[in-house]
Design a protein around this motif. Structure first.
Motif, PDB file in Angstrom:
ATOM      1  N   ALA A  31      16.356  27.818  65.945  1.00  0.00           N
ATOM      2  CA  ALA A  31      16.505  27.007  67.158  1.00  0.00           C
ATOM      3  C   ALA A  31      16.802  25.550  66.792  1.00  0.00           C
ATOM      4  O   ALA A  31      17.696  24.925  67.373  1.00  0.00           O
ATOM      5  CB  ALA A  31      15.241  27.095  68.009  1.00  0.00           C
ATOM      6  N   TYR A  32      16.088  25.029  65.806  1.00  0.00           N
ATOM      7  CA  TYR A  32      16.312  23.658  65.348  1.00  0.00           C
ATOM      8  C   TYR A  32      17.742  23.484  64.839  1.00  0.00           C
ATOM      9  O   TYR A  32      18.427  22.534  65.194  1.00  0.00           O
ATOM     10  CB  TYR A  32      15.297  23.297  64.256  1.00  0.00           C
ATOM     11  N   LYS A  33      18.201  24.410  63.997  1.00  0.00           N
ATOM     12  CA  LYS A  33      19.542  24.326  63.431  1.00  0.00           C
ATOM     13  C   LYS A  33      20.624  24.451  64.509  1.00  0.00           C
ATOM     14  O   LYS A  33      21.718  23.904  64.360  1.00  0.00           O
ATOM     15  CB  LYS A  33      19.749  25.397  62.362  1.00  0.00           C
ATOM     16  N   LEU A  34      20.326  25.177  65.575  1.00  0.00           N
ATOM     17  CA  LEU A  34      21.282  25.373  66.667  1.00  0.00           C
ATOM     18  C   LEU A  34      21.140  24.317  67.763  1.00  0.00           C
ATOM     19  O   LEU A  34      21.894  24.321  68.729  1.00  0.00           O
ATOM     20  CB  LEU A  34      21.116  26.768  67.272  1.00  0.00           C
ATOM     21  N   ASN A  35      20.145  23.462  67.612  1.00  0.00           N
ATOM     22  CA  ASN A  35      19.879  22.398  68.581  1.00  0.00           C
ATOM     23  C   ASN A  35      19.560  22.968  69.972  1.00  0.00           C
ATOM     24  O   ASN A  35      20.064  22.484  70.989  1.00  0.00           O
ATOM     25  CB  ASN A  35      21.041  21.411  68.645  1.00  0.00           C
TER      26      ASN A  35
END
Length: 88
Positions: A31-35
């Motif tokens: 989720a973090y990497k995909l914003n």
């Protein structure tokens, strides 16, 4: 949405989850990497959210696989592994 299309979406979502788990990545990390939020990512893995082609490529990039590998899932029955052989 037709049952067949829904089954394909769920199959792709299952492969996304499997590949994420193989890398020992958490949903929070993806989720973090995909914003996006962890909740939004969870809905992708559960097949509740239709993902765009752009998002499919983003997920594949984070997982270090090709988008085709994610899409290949819908040609397999659940639980079956496809053995790929190279031709000489």
């Amino acid at each position: 949405m037709s049952a067949k299309l829904n089954a394909k979406i769920k199959a792709i979502a299952a492969v996304v989850r499997k590949k994420r788990e193989e890398k020992n990545y958490t949903q929070e990390y993806l989720a973090y990497k995909l914003n996006i939020s962890q909740n939004a990512y969870s809905k992708i893995e559960l097949g509740y959210t239709k993902i765009t082609v752009e998002r499919l490529f983003q997920i594949a990039e984070v997982l270090e696989i090709s988008a085709a590998d994610l899409l290949d899932a819908d040609s397999k029955e659940p639980g079956q592994e496809v053995l790929r052989s190279s031709t000489v």
